[in-house]
Motif scaffolding. Structure first.
Motif, short mmCIF file in Angstrom:
data_model
loop_
_atom_site.label_atom_id
_atom_site.label_comp_id
_atom_site.label_asym_id
_atom_site.label_seq_id
_atom_site.Cartn_x
_atom_site.Cartn_y
_atom_site.Cartn_z
N GLU A 107 58.74 56.25 -59.57
CA GLU A 107 58.56 55.62 -58.28
C GLU A 107 59.44 54.37 -58.23
OE1 GLU A 107 54.54 55.34 -55.86
OE2 GLU A 107 54.65 53.81 -57.41
N LEU A 108 60.36 54.35 -57.27
CA LEU A 108 61.26 53.19 -57.16
C LEU A 108 60.68 52.21 -56.15
CD1 LEU A 108 64.66 55.12 -56.83
CD2 LEU A 108 63.58 54.25 -58.91
N CYS A 109 60.35 51.02 -56.62
CA CYS A 109 59.74 50.03 -55.72
C CYS A 109 60.80 49.02 -55.29
CB CYS A 109 58.61 49.28 -56.43
SG CYS A 109 57.36 50.39 -57.05
N GLU A 110 60.75 48.70 -54.02
CA GLU A 110 61.76 47.77 -53.49
C GLU A 110 61.08 46.74 -52.60
OE1 GLU A 110 64.47 49.76 -50.90
OE2 GLU A 110 65.43 47.90 -50.28
N THR A 111 61.42 45.49 -52.81
CA THR A 111 60.90 44.45 -51.93
C THR A 111 61.62 44.56 -50.60
OG1 THR A 111 60.66 43.05 -53.86
CG2 THR A 111 60.48 41.98 -51.71
N ALA A 112 60.84 44.59 -49.54
CA ALA A 112 61.48 44.72 -48.22
C ALA A 112 62.47 43.59 -47.99
CB ALA A 112 60.40 44.69 -47.13
N GLY A 113 63.63 43.96 -47.55
CA GLY A 113 64.62 42.95 -47.20
C GLY A 113 65.46 42.45 -48.37
N TYR A 114 65.17 42.91 -49.58
CA TYR A 114 65.89 42.40 -50.74
C TYR A 114 67.38 42.74 -50.65
CZ TYR A 114 67.01 41.45 -55.62
OH TYR A 114 67.56 40.95 -56.76
N PHE A 115 67.66 43.94 -50.19
CA PHE A 115 69.06 44.37 -50.14
C PHE A 115 69.67 44.23 -48.75
CE2 PHE A 115 67.64 46.63 -53.96
CZ PHE A 115 68.66 46.33 -54.83
N ASN A 116 69.03 43.42 -47.91
CA ASN A 116 69.49 43.28 -46.53
C ASN A 116 70.98 43.01 -46.43
OD1 ASN A 116 67.40 43.88 -44.95
ND2 ASN A 116 66.82 41.78 -44.44
N GLN A 117 71.46 42.13 -47.31
CA GLN A 117 72.86 41.72 -47.23
C GLN A 117 73.78 42.73 -47.90
OE1 GLN A 117 73.99 38.34 -46.10
NE2 GLN A 117 72.08 38.66 -45.02
N ASP A 118 73.23 43.67 -48.59
CA ASP A 118 74.06 44.47 -49.46
C ASP A 118 73.57 45.91 -49.47
OD1 ASP A 118 75.85 45.29 -51.31
OD2 ASP A 118 74.87 44.34 -53.02
N GLN A 119 73.73 46.57 -48.34
CA GLN A 119 73.23 47.93 -48.21
C GLN A 119 73.95 48.86 -49.18
OE1 GLN A 119 70.66 47.68 -46.27
NE2 GLN A 119 70.09 49.72 -46.95
N GLN A 120 75.21 48.57 -49.38
CA GLN A 120 76.01 49.42 -50.27
C GLN A 120 75.48 49.32 -51.70
OE1 GLN A 120 80.02 48.18 -50.66
NE2 GLN A 120 80.66 50.07 -51.66
N GLY A 121 75.16 48.10 -52.08
CA GLY A 121 74.62 47.87 -53.42
C GLY A 121 73.31 48.62 -53.61
N ARG A 122 72.52 48.66 -52.54
CA ARG A 122 71.23 49.35 -52.61
C ARG A 122 71.45 50.85 -52.84
NH1 ARG A 122 68.30 51.87 -48.66
NH2 ARG A 122 66.05 51.95 -49.01
N ASP A 123 72.39 51.41 -52.08
CA ASP A 123 72.65 52.84 -52.23
C ASP A 123 73.09 53.16 -53.65
OD1 ASP A 123 72.04 53.03 -49.60
OD2 ASP A 123 74.11 53.21 -48.89
N ILE A 124 73.96 52.30 -54.17
CA ILE A 124 74.46 52.54 -55.52
C ILE A 124 73.32 52.46 -56.52
CG2 ILE A 124 75.90 51.56 -57.34
CD1 ILE A 124 77.89 50.78 -55.14
N ARG A 125 72.46 51.47 -56.32
CA ARG A 125 71.32 51.28 -57.22
C ARG A 125 70.42 52.52 -57.22
NH1 ARG A 125 69.34 46.48 -58.97
NH2 ARG A 125 71.46 45.94 -59.48
N ILE A 126 70.18 53.04 -56.02
CA ILE A 126 69.32 54.23 -55.93
C ILE A 126 69.96 55.40 -56.67
CG2 ILE A 126 68.43 55.96 -54.31
CD1 ILE A 126 68.05 53.62 -52.30
N ILE A 169 58.05 47.75 -50.57
CA ILE A 169 56.88 46.90 -50.57
C ILE A 169 57.22 45.57 -49.92
CG2 ILE A 169 55.28 45.63 -52.06
CD1 ILE A 169 55.89 48.03 -54.08
N GLY A 170 56.44 45.21 -48.93
CA GLY A 170 56.76 43.93 -48.30
C GLY A 170 55.88 43.71 -47.10
N THR A 171 56.08 42.59 -46.48
CA THR A 171 55.18 42.18 -45.41
C THR A 171 55.35 43.03 -44.16
OG1 THR A 171 56.80 40.47 -45.04
CG2 THR A 171 54.74 39.82 -46.08
N HIS A 172 56.60 43.25 -43.76
CA HIS A 172 56.74 43.91 -42.46
C HIS A 172 56.87 45.41 -42.53
CE1 HIS A 172 59.75 40.78 -43.40
NE2 HIS A 172 60.46 41.81 -43.74
N SER A 173 57.40 45.96 -43.59
CA SER A 173 57.57 47.42 -43.56
C SER A 173 56.90 48.06 -44.77
CB SER A 173 59.05 47.77 -43.52
OG SER A 173 59.70 47.17 -44.61
N GLU A 174 55.65 47.82 -44.87
CA GLU A 174 54.86 48.44 -45.95
C GLU A 174 54.84 49.94 -45.76
OE1 GLU A 174 52.32 48.02 -49.30
OE2 GLU A 174 52.53 46.28 -48.01
#
Lengths: 481, 471
Positions: A429-448, A470-475
């Motif tokens: 299960e890959l957990c991600e804080t909402a908004g953590y990769f906001n500035q870096d969508q490409q980095g997020r894709d690579i990480r996944i 996981i996060g406040t607005h998009s749980e």
């Protein structure tokens, strides 16, 4: 000329002019492989010297300087003749051998004095203005014309000429260089005029008169005496008050011979003291100031051009390259993103967090106490978790990891140890804080992708890799796509 | 392997450069730090994949052509937990940290999985100082604590370099606490993405504190870098100010007919465009961004040109500049009639000036005014809104270039919304520039070294953000 660095600096500036002027792009200046010297200026000068050699820039600059000198000489000679001509003209206006003294003086000195005042005004008022207008431009035009005649437009000669003038007509050097020329020209004019006066006075006979309609005789007395004060100090004769009074138009001095002598003395003395001597002194002063300006001339190293050069000539850093190479040649392939229908783990699964942020522990909230194995953070935790997992044998296990961690070899080892023997029963299960990769969508894709790859290497099936934000607005669940 | 002892006697610059191992967990930003310190956007490999750096790659920082620091970029430590376990199991003859590391290197065949870590350890043994790069967005996990333990075996001074401090979610406090507990007090905050020169200076100052013997060398380096930075800032600011002056004082005379005005305005636009792109090219070079780096750094410029044309009305919207009035009839966008000179044209001063203009460059503009009045010409100049856009754009680029580390890989966000901040003296400058058309290098015969022009440009340049006003 004293051997100074001026010519080197001139050459460096010339190189800059040529390089910054697109018209000379064809002039192939070769960048030297290396330059030597202490400090930036030395490097720049050395570079200019080396670059100039290929197009004989030094010689060409010299040629321009010579040409400018020749033009200046020609102009001086011309002005000498013009001065003589002007004096001749002034005398030609004489009627029956009598010349209006004040008109004559005005004709001979007037323009000179006006121009002198303009020069002084210009220097004082705008001592910061670098360029004299017409004179510099004319000289520039004349020499540039000559040079381009020699080598054609955009030739090395034309480039050198233009660069030479750019330096020689600008700044303090230009100001004093052109002042020098201007004083020399006027001096020549005045000398020409004086020579002609001498000739005329020697070979012909003139009576000096003055006339007025509205001014009083006494004001002419005062004027003449004031004018005569300085020449008298130099030993020139001046008319006495009686002679002045008698010289009014229509009058006849008692001793015409003496009056003529006195007025001639004043004329020549006036030319000398009000024309020639000031110009001579200013010429000398300009000459000295020019020499000083030359030796004070510096390259403006704050120019972007030189700042750029500095980075090239005196590098602040250097890359040494690989010093300890990687022998085993693992290809670094970008893993393909994997698409698969997500398969939810059975409800009766154990849940283990691996290096989760405290915020991500919420991922295990839905898991009952008995099935929640906690979060592994360090070596001891790893040992304990491995023991537990070994004891659990064939029960399904959900491994929760953080997308914020990069899947390093340590994690891979630990996950591989955990899934050993229970590959078909492990979910990731890959957990991600909402908004953590906001500035870096490409980095997020690579990480996944990287995590999918790690899952595959640990034998976890692609459909068993889930993704949670996981996060406040998009749980809630969010599928990666 | 360990032949370089840290206490080797050295005498000033000219001695061996200080060798520094840049180590840290994979993806912590080691190569980014190298790129920023070396001002080299192409150094090494940066990727979001773990383990992008596999070789040890070196770079040097020089002062007056003499290397002062050699930096070694190492592969990331990936499995410190197992590495530490392996090190602890070793029973070397010399039972201390150094002994363990040496024994490990001598017995590498037993640990094929640690080929990457072995390179790091070799560097730890060879180098005098260690930069430990930390991604402070990460919690202080066990694996990081184990990395620090491995580093402590090397018995070298360690400077923790706290990276990504500008990130919104950071565990900076926890990291500080943990590092302090390990007696690592010489921490430096250094964001390789949001570069700040002061941080770089502090890094060298920490080195000074830890390496007293090399104090003078490092001092020289700090001073040199400071000087470099200042001259970079200064020349960039001057460049922008010169561009603005060139464009603001630019003036074209044209017959008062629509067709003529249109052609002249277009010619004017073309010249201004070129001047701006020349300036961009210069700025990039001053900050050592090569053309190909621009793409990497995702600046809003391409091939030395802004993506949006200067005269595109979109600019004004984007930058919150109000469209100006007083555009010349029939002229292209961005060109107006110079109204300033109207009052002066026929004055006695102008007549005198025109006379003086025959002799002195200074008077040239009066001469022009007079001719214009006599011939009933129009005087075209670049309008104020365009000048505002021009100024704001360069200011934006200037700030971006200052702040961006050479490691930045994220696209720059265009600041939108909000009213643009123009310098307080804006209108005064504009009047002055418009009144001195001879200052514009866009027309022939401009004397770039005119001292008044130079002083004016200096004043304007000192109003750019980040430029210290000197004297």
């Amino acid at each position: 000329m004293m051997p100074d660095k001026f010519n080197d600096r001139l050459q460096a500036e010339a190189i800059r002019h040529i390089q910054e002027n697109e018209a000379y792009a064809e002039l192939a200046l070769r960048e030297p492989a290396r330059t030597s010297g202490q400090g930036l200026e030395q490097h720049v000068l050395d570079r200019a010297r080396q670059m100039g050699e290929s197009v004989a820039l030094g010689a060409r600059l010299q040629k321009t300087a010579e040409a400018a000198k020749k033009v200046a000489f020609a102009a001086t000679a011309l002005l000498f003749c013009l001065g003589a001509l002007a004096a001749r003209q002034a005398f030609d206006g004489a009627q029956q051998g009598s010349v209006n003294f004040f008109w004559l003086l005005l004709a001979l000195l007037g323009v000179n004095t006006l121009m002198l005042a303009l020069w002084a005004g210009g220097m004082a008022l705008a001592s910061r203005k670098a360029k004299t207008g017409m004179l510099g431009q004319t000289l520039e035009w004349a020499v540039a014309y000559w040079m381009s005649k020699l080598g054609g437009k955009n030739s090395a000669d034309a480039a050198a000429a233009q660069a030479w003038f750019a330096v020689m007509n600008a700044g303090a050097v230009g100001r004093w260089n052109l002042s020098r020329l201007s004083h020399a020209l006027w001096l020549s004019y005045l000398l020409g005029g004086s020579t002609m006066i001498l000739l005329m006075l020697a070979a012909r006979q003139y009576d000096f008169i003055w006339e007025t309609t509205i001014l009083s005789e006494s004001s002419f007395q005062t004027l003449t005496q004031a004018l005569a004060a300085l020449p008298q100090w130099f030993g020139f004769s001046a008319p006495t008050p009686e002679q002045i009074a008698a010289s009014r138009i229509g009058g006849s001095p008692a001793n015409a011979e003496a009056a003529r002598q006195a007025w001639s003395g004043l004329l020549l003395g006036g030319m000398l003291t009000y024309g020639i001597i000031p110009r001579l002194l200013l010429l000398a002063a300009s000459w000295i100031a020019y020499g000083r300006a030359r030796s004070a001339f510096r390259l403006n190293l704050a120019r972007p051009y030189y700042v750029r050069l500095k980075q090239k000539l005196i590098p602040a850093t250097r890359v040494l390259g690989v010093v300890d190479a990687d022998e085993d040649d693992r290809p670094q392939a970008d893993p393909e993103p994997q698409q698969a229908q997500e398969e939810t783990p059975p409800t009766q699964s154990y849940w283990l967090g691996v290096e989760l942020d405290s915020a991500h522990m919420a991922a295990g909230d839905g898991v009952s106490e008995a099935f929640n194995l906690g979060n592994v953070l360090d070596r001891e935790g790893q040992h304990a978790a491995l023991q537990r997992a070994l004891a659990l044998k064939q029960t399904p296990l959900v491994l929760a990891v953080s997308l914020q961690r990069s899947p390093d070899r340590g994690l891979k080892r630990f996950l591989a140890q955990l899934t050993e023997g229970r590959k078909s029963l492990t979910w990731l299960e890959l957990c991600e804080t909402a908004g953590y990769f906001n500035q870096d969508q490409q980095g997020r894709d690579i990480r996944i992708c990287d995590w999918h790859q790690l899952a595959a290497e640990c034998g976890i099936e692609p459909q068993r890799v889930a993704h949670r934000v996981i996060g406040t607005h998009s749980e809630g669940e969010m599928k990666h796509g | 392997m360990d032949n370089a002892t840290p206490s080797k006697a050295r005498a000033g610059i000219g001695g061996d450069p200080i060798s520094v191992a840049v180590v840290g967990h994979t993806n912590a930003g080691k190569t980014s730090l190298m790129r920023t310190l070396l001002r080299d956007l192409k150094f090494g490999v940066i990727s979001n994949h773990p383990g992008a750096t596999r070789h040890v790659e070196a770079g040097q920082i020089l002062v007056n052509e003499t290397p002062v620091i050699t930096l070694f970029d190492t592969p990331g430590l990936e499995d410190s937990i197992e590495l530490l376990e392996a090190l602890e199991k070793l029973r070397p003859g010399q039972d201390n940290g150094l002994g363990r590391l040496r024994a490990f290197i001598q017995d590498l065949d037993r640990y094929p999985q640690f080929s990457q870590e072995a390179k790091v350890i070799r560097q730890l043994l060879q180098d005098e100082l260690i930069f430990y790069v930390v991604d402070v967005r990460e919690p202080v996990l066990g694996k990081y604590r184990d990395e620090l333990k491995v580093l402590s075996f090397a018995a070298r001074p360690v400077i923790p370099v706290l990276n990504f401090i500008a990130a919104p979610r950071s565990n900076l406090a926890q990291w500080r606490e943990h590092l302090a507990a390990l007696n690592l007090h010489a921490q430096v905050e250094f964001d390789t993405v949001a570069f700040n020169f002061e941080d770089e200076k502090r890094l060298y100052q920490k080195m000074q504190a830890l390496m007293a013997a090399r104090y003078d060398d490092l001092q020289q380096l700090i001073e040199e870098r400071q000087k470099q930075w200042e001259s970079q800032m200064d020349s960039a600011a001057q460049r922008i100010a010169a561009l603005w002056t060139d464009v603001a004082s630019f003036r074209l005379m044209t017959a008062n007919e629509e067709a003529e005005i249109q052609t002249a305005a277009e010619r004017m636009q073309e010249q201004v465009r070129k001047a701006e792109s020349d300036c961009v090219a210069d700025l990039l070079q001053i900050f050592r961004f090569a053309d190909e780096d621009v793409t990497v750094a995702a600046l809003p410029v391409r091939d030395g040109e802004w993506e949006l044309d200067l005269f595109d009305p979109d600019n004004m919207k984007r930058m919150g500049v109000e469209a100006g009035s007083g555009a010349a009839a029939g002229a292209a966008v961005g060109v107006g009639v110079d109204l300033m000179a109207g009052g002066v044209t026929l004055g006695a001063a102008a007549a005198l000036g025109a006379l003086a203009g025959v002799v002195w460059q200074t008077g040239r503009r009066y001469r022009e005014d007079l001719t214009a009045a006599i011939r009933k010409q129009r005087k075209l100049c670049v309008d104020e809104s365009t000048l505002k856009v021009l100024w704001l754009r360069q200011q934006y680029l200037f700030e971006a270039l200052q702040k961006r580390g050479h490691a930045s890989q994220q696209p720059m966000a265009l600041a939108d919304g909000g009213s643009p901040e123009l310098p307080g003296d804006w209108s005064r400058w504009l009047r002055k520039a418009r009144g001195n058309p001879e200052w514009s290098s866009l027309r022939p015969g401009c004397d770039l070294d005119d001292q008044e022009r130079v002083a004016f440009i200096k004043t304007i340049g000192s109003n750019l953000p980040g430029v210290l006003v000197k004297s």
